[in-house]
Design an enzyme around this catalytic site. Structure first.
Site, PDB file in Angstrom:
ATOM      1  N   ASP A  27     -28.385  -0.942 -20.968  1.00 37.71           N
ATOM      2  CA  ASP A  27     -27.252  -0.469 -20.177  1.00 37.71           C
ATOM      3  C   ASP A  27     -26.944   0.980 -20.531  1.00 37.71           C
ATOM      4  OD1 ASP A  27     -25.172  -0.461 -18.366  1.00 37.71           O
ATOM      5  OD2 ASP A  27     -23.893  -1.847 -19.472  1.00 37.71           O
TER       6      ASP A  27
ATOM      7  N   SER B 250     -13.484  -0.388 -28.950  1.00 37.16           N
ATOM      8  CA  SER B 250     -13.177  -0.834 -27.594  1.00 37.16           C
ATOM      9  C   SER B 250     -14.424  -0.780 -26.707  1.00 37.16           C
ATOM     10  CB  SER B 250     -12.071   0.033 -26.997  1.00 37.16           C
ATOM     11  OG  SER B 250     -11.811  -0.317 -25.654  1.00 37.16           O
TER      12      SER B 250
ATOM     13  N   LYS C  68     -19.701  -3.530 -24.562  1.00 35.84           N
ATOM     14  CA  LYS C  68     -21.128  -3.352 -24.291  1.00 35.84           C
ATOM     15  C   LYS C  68     -21.969  -4.361 -25.078  1.00 35.84           C
ATOM     16  CE  LYS C  68     -20.990  -0.381 -21.137  1.00 35.84           C
ATOM     17  NZ  LYS C  68     -21.502  -0.734 -19.796  1.00 35.84           N
TER      18      LYS C  68
END
Length: 464
Positions: free
Chosen positions: A88, A202, A207
């Site tokens: 990603d 965060s 992820k």
């Protein structure tokens, strides 16, 4: 297990002591498990710990443990049944930053070209995105201008979309990293938003909940970046890379320029329109920087996935996929799989229907020498494309079109920006904000490269 006392954890961090793994996990568990009838930890205590972390920081072990505890506070995507490479990209946010809309279909097309023995794409991109806040845009707000597009799919639907398409573009569900929802909301009210340690926890917890094999981070620098200085952006990049690697995810960060809006358009539907034009082979000169950055980031993802021998070769592969039309085919599959009406892409310009627009023209001749990009982002927000707090509605058709880039030769009376809004009354303030954000000089400025630095495990070790 020892009894959990939140005040002890707060006092330890307030006094500069390192928190134990048990203290960190206990605090996160107390946040998630509390109910109206059973408050294991109060908002005041959470806020106190946030401020203590903001002032004292975290060491690498504490940060890794906090990120892991947040990741495990809710549902975690199980990628194992897909038997594929999960990769990603995450951006720290900017103005006109729409690379996700190009990168996801590029990687999906590359994955579909290399099916596994189970018929699953050889590369999958489970992209969990966010909404606009402040001066930065949000990928979900852009995607949701596509009629019928559903970004709120559950993890079972995510797995099926990845199996069919090789990529999915979704939002954070209530069960993905629920601890972050509480912490994020309180950070916004306690002056602790800018902590690089809390930002890292965060971002990386969300992820890592995707069960990634590799992650490429796009950390913005410049006048439109979230972090105020280059050094702070470097620190954030380093923390995220170290945290990702500690979790077993190969992580690389690119520090990229955000000194002007990226690409031709900044807004919601207009950014979708721009990306569709690119995927259909209509490359506008103002989109050159967007195409370049998308190919670079996709190139790193292809390299980490083992599909390219180098990031540069990966970038060339990404460019070839984009030019061939394969990325557009992958885009249509993704949008259809998530309920979107692909007929709007037959003529995306016709779907752009602002009620009002205005052209900002140059008052003098010269060169566009600099821009306060954050101010430009706030202008886009004031036109109606962004929000000042979570939950605010956003306009599909508000935004700006850039007609010039830094270094452009400008003639008096030349169009610099076109402003779009769904309310004529909203044009005046953004026009003045944009005009104040620009500097026109008499000599061409020195332009910096789009990618300023690559932060990796190897570069971090060289710095030590």
């Amino acid at each position: 297990m020892n009894a959990f006392h939140p005040i002890d954890v707060i006092l330890h961090k307030r006094d500069g002591l390192a928190l134990s793994d048990e203290e960190i996990r206990g605090f996160i568990r107390a946040i998630v498990e509390r109910t109206p009838d059973c408050q294991l930890v109060t908002d005041a205590q959470i806020a106190a710990l946030l401020m203590a972390i903001f002032l004292q920081g975290l060491d690498s072990r504490e940060l890794a443990t906090l990120t892991s505890a947040m990741r495990s506070s809710g549902d975690v995507f199980d990628a194992a049944p897909l038997k594929t490479f999960m990769v990603d990209k995450h951006s720290t946010g900017g103005v006109g930053d729409k690379t996700s809309l190009l990168i996801a279909p590029i990687l999906a097309a590359a994955g579909l070209a290399h099916l596994t023995d189970e018929g699953v794409p050889g590369i999958c991109v489970p992209m969990i995105s966010g909404r606009s806040l402040g001066h930065t845009g949000g990928t979900l707000d852009k995607l949701e201008t596509i009629p019928g597009f559903n970004s709120q799919i559950d993890l079972k639907q995510l797995a099926e979309t990845l199996r069919i398409c090789g990529a999915a573009l979704i939002g954070q569900t209530p069960r993905i990293v629920p601890a972050d929802r509480t912490l994020y909301a309180l950070r916004d009210h306690t002056g602790t938003v800018e902590s690089p340690f809390l930002i890292t926890a965060s971002i990386m917890s969300k992820k890592l909940a995707e069960s990634l094999n590799a992650l490429v981070l796009d950390v913005k620098v410049g006048s439109g970046a979230f972090m105020p200085t280059y050094e702070r952006s470097q620190q954030l990049a380093t923390l995220m890379v170290e945290t990702g690697e500690a979790a077993g995810t190969h992580t690389v960060a690119l520090l990229t320029g955000m000194d002007e809006p990226l690409g031709r358009f900044s807004g919601n539907w207009v950014e979708v329109w721009e990306c569709v034009d690119i995927m259909q082979g209509r490359w506008h000169p103002m989109s050159a920087d967007l195409i370049e950055l998308s190919n670079i980031l996709a190139g790193w993802m292809l390299h980490l996935a083992g599909r390219a021998p180098s990031p540069e070769a990966g970038s060339e592969m990404a460019d070839s996929i984009l030019r061939s039309g394969d990325a557009y085919k992958a885009w249509l599959r993704i949008v259809q799989a998530q309920g979107g009406d692909i007929s709007v892409f037959e003529d995306p310009a016709a779907h752009h229907k602002p009620a009002a627009k205005r052209v900002l023209k140059a008052e003098q001749t010269g060169y566009l020498s600099s821009m306060n990009c954050k101010q430009a982002g706030w202008a886009v927000q004031r036109l109606g494309a962004g929000r000042t707090k979570p939950g605010d509605p956003v306009s599909a058709h508000a935004g700006i079109e850039s007609h010039v880039k830094l270094g452009s030769r400008i003639e008096r009376g030349q169009a610099l920006f076109t402003l779009f809004s769904e309310d004529e009354a909203l044009l005046e303030e953004p026009e003045q904000m944009l005009r104040a954000a620009l500097s026109i000089g008499q000599t061409p400025p020195k332009l910096l490269p789009l990618v300023r630095e690559v932060v990796s495990t190897e570069s971090i070790q060289r710095q030590k």
